[in-house]
Write an enzyme that holds these catalytic residues in place. Sequence first.
Site, mmCIF file in Angstrom:
data_model
loop_
_atom_site.group_PDB
_atom_site.id
_atom_site.type_symbol
_atom_site.label_atom_id
_atom_site.label_comp_id
_atom_site.label_asym_id
_atom_site.label_seq_id
_atom_site.Cartn_x
_atom_site.Cartn_y
_atom_site.Cartn_z
ATOM 1 N N HIS A 179 -92.407 90.177 32.675
ATOM 2 C CA HIS A 179 -91.225 91.044 32.770
ATOM 3 C C HIS A 179 -91.727 92.476 33.006
ATOM 4 O O HIS A 179 -91.660 93.328 32.134
ATOM 5 C CB HIS A 179 -90.443 90.948 31.457
ATOM 6 C CG HIS A 179 -89.063 91.529 31.501
ATOM 7 N ND1 HIS A 179 -88.597 92.308 32.544
ATOM 8 C CD2 HIS A 179 -88.051 91.457 30.609
ATOM 9 C CE1 HIS A 179 -87.354 92.680 32.278
ATOM 10 N NE2 HIS A 179 -87.000 92.172 31.115
ATOM 11 N N THR B 264 -80.950 94.643 31.334
ATOM 12 C CA THR B 264 -81.848 94.751 32.492
ATOM 13 C C THR B 264 -81.040 94.873 33.784
ATOM 14 O O THR B 264 -81.329 95.711 34.638
ATOM 15 C CB THR B 264 -82.820 93.559 32.553
ATOM 16 O OG1 THR B 264 -83.534 93.503 31.319
ATOM 17 C CG2 THR B 264 -83.816 93.705 33.681
HETATM 18 C C1 NCD Z 1 -86.108 90.849 26.988
HETATM 19 C C2 NCD Z 1 -86.181 89.708 27.980
HETATM 20 O O1 NCD Z 1 -85.221 89.450 28.702
HETATM 21 O O2 NCD Z 1 -87.241 89.103 28.025
HETATM 22 N N1 NCD Z 1 -84.939 91.592 27.135
HETATM 23 C C3 NCD Z 1 -84.891 92.588 28.049
HETATM 24 O O3 NCD Z 1 -85.155 92.432 29.217
HETATM 25 N N2 NCD Z 1 -84.580 93.803 27.610
HETATM 26 C C4 NCD Z 1 -86.349 90.434 25.599
HETATM 27 C C5 NCD Z 1 -85.494 89.359 25.000
HETATM 28 O O4 NCD Z 1 -84.606 88.803 25.664
HETATM 29 O O5 NCD Z 1 -85.703 89.090 23.827
#
Ligand code: NCD
Length: 307
Positions: A129, A52
């Site tokens: 998210h 991210t």
């Molecule tokens: C997710 C998160 O951080 O919630 N990852 C992400 O942002 N790609 C999913 C996870 O950590 O399992």
Amino acid sequence: MRSLLSITELSVEEIDGLVATAKDIIAKPQKYAEICRGKKLATLFFEPSTRTRLSFEAAMYELGGNVLSVSSAASSSASKGESVADTAKVVSCYADIIAMRHPKEGAPMVAAMNASIPVINAGDGGHNHPTQTLADLLTIHLEKGRFDHLTVGFCGDLKFGRTVHSLIDALSRYEGIKIVLISPEELKLPSYVKNDVLRKKGIEFTQTTDLLAAMPELDVLYMTRVQKERFFNEEDYLRLKDSYILTPDKLKTAKPDLSILHPLPRVNEIAVAIDDDPRACYFKQVRNGKYMRMALIMKLLGLTPEI
Ligand code: NCD
């Protein structure tokens, strides 16, 4: 000045606009290469992240902008006891836009209330998210050509999985959506999401522990990692972590045009043997996340060009 804390702050028309912009970026990257020249994105990540944070940073660089980065709580003044509100005020003096990840639900909202620049929630605890949801939505649109009349299965940790909560929020606004919730008893979708989103919007949904039984009807299968960091005891985590492992034989009854999504990181939920299956979309999803973050940064800075 506008922030993005939850996906529902964007109307369905605005989502369509971001998808259209992302598709235009994919087709004509050069057109966007200088749009954010002179602008700075601050990535404030108080919780571990690889994709991210890098996705936000790559997005800003591809728009010609610059990045200021805090990649852990330990390396920031948060470790000296600074409040989120003060951090937001301080960073507003350096940057033009903030992307914040925080282990506490609501921290990006506090930041947005105190910042004088837009704040993007890059994940707050087990809550929301929204930019992962933008990545998921672009992937669904590119694969299926639509957001309506889809049966979407969510499998794994539906309790703590913030990406699940945000994507359900987003999908519940479209016609003909059917949701299949597949999880162990202990990791079921929280009742606040069931009541405030699914029941309130009249979305058809079923709950099961059986992935195989659900498989034949799915258009999209959204696999998730059991969220180790949100467990109170290791024993429960160890017992539940491998509840679902998608292997090629489990796909025998799946639709030939199923789309398999996963926000990543993957632990054991999807066998590596599936990566070459044309139905596997999770690495495309990573790329799509960058394009949607580019579209979002431009939108919040008021810099989106005509398509
Ligand atoms: C997710 C998160 O951080 O919630 N990852 C992400 O942002 N790609 C999913 C996870 O950590 O399992």
